[in-house]
Design an enzyme around this catalytic site. Structure first.
Site, PDB file in Angstrom:
ATOM      1  N   GLN A 182       0.844  -1.190   0.000  1.00 48.29           N
ATOM      2  CA  GLN A 182       0.000   0.000   0.000  1.00 48.29           C
ATOM      3  C   GLN A 182       0.883   1.245   0.000  1.00 48.29           C
ATOM      4  O   GLN A 182       1.853   1.345   0.738  1.00 48.29           O
ATOM      5  CB  GLN A 182      -0.970   0.008   1.176  1.00 48.29           C
ATOM      6  CG  GLN A 182      -0.350  -0.134   2.549  1.00 48.29           C
ATOM      7  CD  GLN A 182      -1.410  -0.131   3.633  1.00 48.29           C
ATOM      8  OE1 GLN A 182      -2.515   0.402   3.457  1.00 48.29           O
ATOM      9  NE2 GLN A 182      -1.091  -0.721   4.761  1.00 48.29           N
ATOM     10  N   HIS A 204      -2.475  -0.135  -4.105  1.00 48.47           N
ATOM     11  CA  HIS A 204      -3.530   0.393  -3.243  1.00 48.47           C
ATOM     12  C   HIS A 204      -3.909   1.804  -3.686  1.00 48.47           C
ATOM     13  O   HIS A 204      -5.000   2.038  -4.140  1.00 48.47           O
ATOM     14  CB  HIS A 204      -3.124   0.364  -1.764  1.00 48.47           C
ATOM     15  CG  HIS A 204      -4.224   0.767  -0.833  1.00 48.47           C
ATOM     16  ND1 HIS A 204      -4.413   2.069  -0.426  1.00 48.47           N
ATOM     17  CD2 HIS A 204      -5.181   0.056  -0.217  1.00 48.47           C
ATOM     18  CE1 HIS A 204      -5.439   2.134   0.393  1.00 48.47           C
ATOM     19  NE2 HIS A 204      -5.935   0.933   0.536  1.00 48.47           N
ATOM     20  N   ASP A 246      -7.691   1.000  -4.398  1.00 48.08           N
ATOM     21  CA  ASP A 246      -8.808   1.199  -3.469  1.00 48.08           C
ATOM     22  C   ASP A 246      -9.353   2.605  -3.683  1.00 48.08           C
ATOM     23  O   ASP A 246      -8.616   3.593  -3.567  1.00 48.08           O
ATOM     24  CB  ASP A 246      -8.320   1.023  -2.027  1.00 48.08           C
ATOM     25  CG  ASP A 246      -9.460   0.968  -1.025  1.00 48.08           C
ATOM     26  OD1 ASP A 246     -10.612   1.261  -1.403  1.00 48.08           O
ATOM     27  OD2 ASP A 246      -9.202   0.639   0.150  1.00 48.08           O
ATOM     28  N   GLU A 283     -11.120  -1.908  -5.499  1.00 47.76           N
ATOM     29  CA  GLU A 283     -11.701  -2.126  -4.169  1.00 47.76           C
ATOM     30  C   GLU A 283     -12.645  -0.994  -3.793  1.00 47.76           C
ATOM     31  O   GLU A 283     -12.355   0.180  -4.026  1.00 47.76           O
ATOM     32  CB  GLU A 283     -10.581  -2.225  -3.129  1.00 47.76           C
ATOM     33  CG  GLU A 283     -11.074  -2.454  -1.716  1.00 47.76           C
ATOM     34  CD  GLU A 283      -9.944  -2.662  -0.716  1.00 47.76           C
ATOM     35  OE1 GLU A 283     -10.234  -2.606   0.501  1.00 47.76           O
ATOM     36  OE2 GLU A 283      -8.783  -2.880  -1.144  1.00 47.76           O
ATOM     37  N   ASP A 317     -15.113  -4.131   0.472  1.00 47.01           N
ATOM     38  CA  ASP A 317     -14.486  -3.571   1.667  1.00 47.01           C
ATOM     39  C   ASP A 317     -15.553  -2.927   2.540  1.00 47.01           C
ATOM     40  O   ASP A 317     -15.916  -3.459   3.580  1.00 47.01           O
ATOM     41  CB  ASP A 317     -13.397  -2.564   1.292  1.00 47.01           C
ATOM     42  CG  ASP A 317     -12.687  -1.979   2.518  1.00 47.01           C
ATOM     43  OD1 ASP A 317     -12.923  -2.475   3.641  1.00 47.01           O
ATOM     44  OD2 ASP A 317     -11.900  -1.039   2.357  1.00 47.01           O
ATOM     45  N   GLN A 339     -12.235  -8.427   1.084  1.00 47.42           N
ATOM     46  CA  GLN A 339     -11.195  -8.135   2.060  1.00 47.42           C
ATOM     47  C   GLN A 339     -11.633  -8.636   3.426  1.00 47.42           C
ATOM     48  O   GLN A 339     -12.705  -8.268   3.917  1.00 47.42           O
ATOM     49  CB  GLN A 339     -10.854  -6.649   2.168  1.00 47.42           C
ATOM     50  CG  GLN A 339      -9.777  -6.443   3.227  1.00 47.42           C
ATOM     51  CD  GLN A 339      -9.323  -5.017   3.445  1.00 47.42           C
ATOM     52  OE1 GLN A 339      -8.488  -4.775   4.306  1.00 47.42           O
ATOM     53  NE2 GLN A 339      -9.844  -4.070   2.709  1.00 47.42           N
ATOM     54  N   LYS A 341     -10.946  -7.905   6.773  1.00 45.08           N
ATOM     55  CA  LYS A 341     -10.299  -6.773   7.444  1.00 45.08           C
ATOM     56  C   LYS A 341     -10.035  -7.168   8.894  1.00 45.08           C
ATOM     57  O   LYS A 341     -10.867  -6.993   9.768  1.00 45.08           O
ATOM     58  CB  LYS A 341     -11.177  -5.534   7.344  1.00 45.08           C
ATOM     59  CG  LYS A 341     -10.415  -4.229   7.331  1.00 45.08           C
ATOM     60  CD  LYS A 341     -11.316  -3.090   6.940  1.00 45.08           C
ATOM     61  CE  LYS A 341     -10.551  -1.796   6.736  1.00 45.08           C
ATOM     62  NZ  LYS A 341      -9.795  -1.778   5.480  1.00 45.08           N
TER      63      LYS A 341
END
Length: 449
Positions: A182, A204, A246, A283, A317, A339, A341
């Site tokens: 990321q 990311h 993302d 994402e 997400d 994801q 998380k």
């Protein structure tokens, strides 16, 4: 277990009020101007916090784990802001009372007990340490379960991967799980670092505002085109990465529902063309405001892309936080990737169970988390990834990339060496020998298992 203690500490990043940022909070250097919107926040950006949990075994050995919460706490259905000073007495009080005296090597039983403990307000929830369902805040369950896992591994003289695999009934990966880097806002400099190091999944990108994505999404297309070009210019030979960006629901602000219309499919086709020849995952394309609404919107988008022949994978997400959420998204076929998380699922065994739920489905499991974790929690998640052979695992904590990549990669390599599975052919992030997508084989498009 003879004693359980809690020590306030620092996390790897910050807590950010996502709603305030989406509503236009202005950057002021590394801070943000404006008032916070999400309950619990004093500022739009404030220092992250953690709690180190120390479990002393009967022989004096000390096991550790870290309580941590996601950067965007309180957003998208997640637990509220985590403040260490409010939670230390809870960990050393009712949590310790329930766990001290139990056998250290009985991880599965102790972790299950922790997961079901009522918070200080019982079934009513709402206290500083409990959530709406009355259980302890996910950060408490996350950190204490890490310490329980470490305690069991030390008691058995085994790796944490082996303890988890035994608890989950899995056959662990025999190579490192592909690591997902990321970039933070340094999305070009850090992406170039990833390319030079041959990171399997990147970058990311932190596209969390319309300003970053573009009024018509044009800046995201330009960035992905640049990334594809730089990958071919500076990356190692035969490098076959998977691109993953993302967008924090911002494309929903740009386009709006319905998401199966031609305008949206055409835009994703532009993203696909910009990424070529590398596969692409997007994402959190939208934030529909609730789990049911999000599943509907994601399904609508995925079906629209399939009808248009646009090979871009969609990653869940927002509103996919708990094990029950993961199950709902997978059952609905709402995403190509979910994801998991990790801080939001509570105990680390729950993250493992969520990854396992994706087995035999059309949905792959990405073992994620947050930049706002710690080195200790990141190392533990490397074991969850290995134990479950996840599709990819996040490099964390922090937003500098190098440090998190080093922590997660090296922990997997050390563990595989202890288990007799390393060194092996392939790079540090190479896929294991079982059914994980191979970026090289589907470089013309994404979504093939």
């Amino acid at each position: 277990m003879a004693e359980l203690r809690a020590v306030p500490g620092a996390s790897g990043f910050f807590f950010d009020d996502q709603r305030a940022i989406k509503d236009g909070a202005e950057r002021d250097g590394f801070a943000y101007r404006g008032d916070p919107v999400t309950p619990g926040f004093d500022r739009v950006r404030q220092a992250g916090e953690a709690i180190s949990v120390l479990v002393e075994l009967d022989d004096g050995t000390v096991a550790t784990g870290d309580c941590a919460a996601v950067q965007y706490s309180g957003a998208g259905g997640r637990d509220p802001l985590f403040r260490a000073e409010e939670f230390v007495p809870v960990v050393e009080g009712p949590v310790a009372d329930a766990l001290v005296g139990r056998d250290a090597d009985r991880f599965a039983e102790s972790a299950a007990l922790l997961e079901e403990l009522d918070g200080p307000d019982g079934e009513t929830g709402g206290g500083a340490a409990s959530t709406n369902d009355g259980r302890f805040h996910t950060a408490i369950r996350y950190g204490v379960s890490q310490a329980l896992l470490d305690a069991a591994a030390k008691a058995r003289r085994a790796t944490k991967t082996d303890v988890l695999a035994d608890a989950l009934g899995t056959d662990p990966a025999d190579r490192p799980v592909p690591v997902f880097g990321q970039s933070g806002d340094a999305r070009r400099d850090n992406a170039e670092k990833m390319l030079l190091k041959g990171v399997p999944v990147l970058p990311h990108g932190l596209f969390n505002s319309v300003e970053k994505v573009g009024e018509q999404g044009e800046r995201l297309v330009e960035y992905i085109d640049w990334l594809s070009t730089r990958a071919r210019e500076i990356a190692p030979e035969e490098y076959a990465p998977r691109f993953h960006v993302d967008v924090y629901g911002v494309l929903g602000q740009v386009f709006g529902a319905p998401y199966d219309r031609a305008e949206v499919a055409d835009y994703f086709a532009d993203l696909r063309e910009a990424a070529a020849p590398f596969p692409l995952q997007v994402e959190g394309p939208m934030d529909a405001g609730g789990r049911g609404e999000q599943i509907h919107a994601m399904t609508e988008l995925r079906e629209g892309l399939a009808d248009a022949g646009v090979e871009v994978d969609i990653v869940a997400d927002e509103w996919c936080n708990t094990f029950e959420d993961v199950r709902a998204f997978v059952d609905a076929g709402a995403a190509d990737v979910v994801q998991v998380k990790t801080p939001d699922l509570g105990g680390v065994q729950r993250s493992g169970e969520a990854v396992r739920y994706c087995e035999g489905t059309d949905t792959r499991a990405y073992l994620g988390g947050t930049c706002n974790e710690t080195a200790e929690s990141a190392r533990t998640c490397a074991h969850v990834a290995l134990a479950t052979d996840a599709a990819q695992v996040l490099a964390k904590p922090g937003m500098g990339f190098d440090e998190g990549y080093m922590i997660v990669t090296n922990e997997m390599r050390r563990t595989l060496a202890r288990r007799g599975d390393w060194p092996a052919t392939g790079g540090a992030g190479g896929a294991s020998s079982r059914s994980r997508p191979d970026a090289a084989s589907d470089a013309g498009g994404a979504g093939d298992d």
